[in-house]
Design a protein around this motif. Structure first.
Motif: not given
Length: 252
Positions: A147-151
């Motif tokens: 899971e990566l946050s933002g763009e």
């Protein structure tokens, strides 16, 4: 086993597990599941390792307990949603295909994936609260979803090519990428540079995933809008300040 990523800003990872198929995640990550899914929570999931493996996960920013979700007797539905606006990225893990990810990046995986500490260094409360810069190492054999946050920005570094990144924007990278923490030289940078004086130097070859919304930066920005005692809203300010403070103390 079938899976799909649904949604855009707040995506969810959905599975349809065939009988006896299983998925593992850290305890508390579940969003929903069907009636045929059975849960088993203990310390020896994720490639084994017993208590030693569990302690490695904790040092790497994970939890002591892992949960296995297994379809029993019939196909079953299972889903994991992101905690912040961002992206879910699947990666194939195996010999020569290991990954370093930010400390809250592991969402779930197939069995036989191992999660452990990859790197840890204290950089000061201004960047990560009290937790320092922590990376998890994802190894073993199978598929992991991170899971990566933002763009999401993907960079493919050539041999010897370097990229300097604020540590909070480092989402994940292949283990073939060399990295080190450095500071920007110069007394003006030291005095006025704030958090920007610390940079992660990533050197190819390998793929790098960058995230545009570090949790700690988001929490710092929200603090500007939290009520304080000076506004006459002491109780609400104390509660909200405590919530954001806990985020800062447990984020990267």
């Amino acid at each position: 086993m079938r899976n799909q990523i649904v949604g855009t800003t707040m995506p969810v990872l959905e599975f349809v597990l065939d009988p006896n198929d299983s998925i593992i995640s850290e305890a508390g990550e579940l969003s929903w599941m069907g009636s045929s899914i059975q849960m088993t929570t203990h310390t020896q999931l994720g490639g084994g390792g017993g208590i030693l493996g569990a302690l490695k996960r904790v040092v790497g920013g994970g939890t002591l307990f892992m949960t296995e979700y297994r379809a029993v007797g019939a196909p079953g539905e299972l889903a994991f949603a992101t905690k912040l606006p961002g992206h879910i990225v699947p990666v194939e893990v195996g010999a020569g295909r290991e990954y370093m990810i930010h400390r809250h990046g592991f969402l779930c995986s197939t069995p036989n994936i191992q999660i452990g500490v990859g790197f840890q260094q204290s950089l000061g409360a201004g960047i990560f609260g009290g937790s320092g810069f922590v990376l998890q190492r994802v190894s073993g054999q199978g598929t992991a979803w991170i899971e990566l946050s933002g763009e999401l920005i993907v960079k493919d570094l050539q041999p010897g090519e370097t990229l300097r990144v604020h540590p909070g924007h480092v989402g994940a990278f292949q283990s073939s990428v060399n990295f080190e923490i450095t500071t920007v030289p110069g007394i003006k940078n030291l005095i006025f540079g704030g958090d920007g004086i610390f940079l992660t130097v990533l050197r190819g070859p390998g793929r790098v995933w960058l995230q545009t919304l570090p949790i700690a930066k988001l929490a710092h920005k929200l603090m500007e809008y939290m009520p304080t005692e000076h506004t006459g809203r002491t109780t609400q300010g104390s509660v909200m300040g405590g919530i954001v403070g806990s985020i800062l103390g447990d984020s990267d």
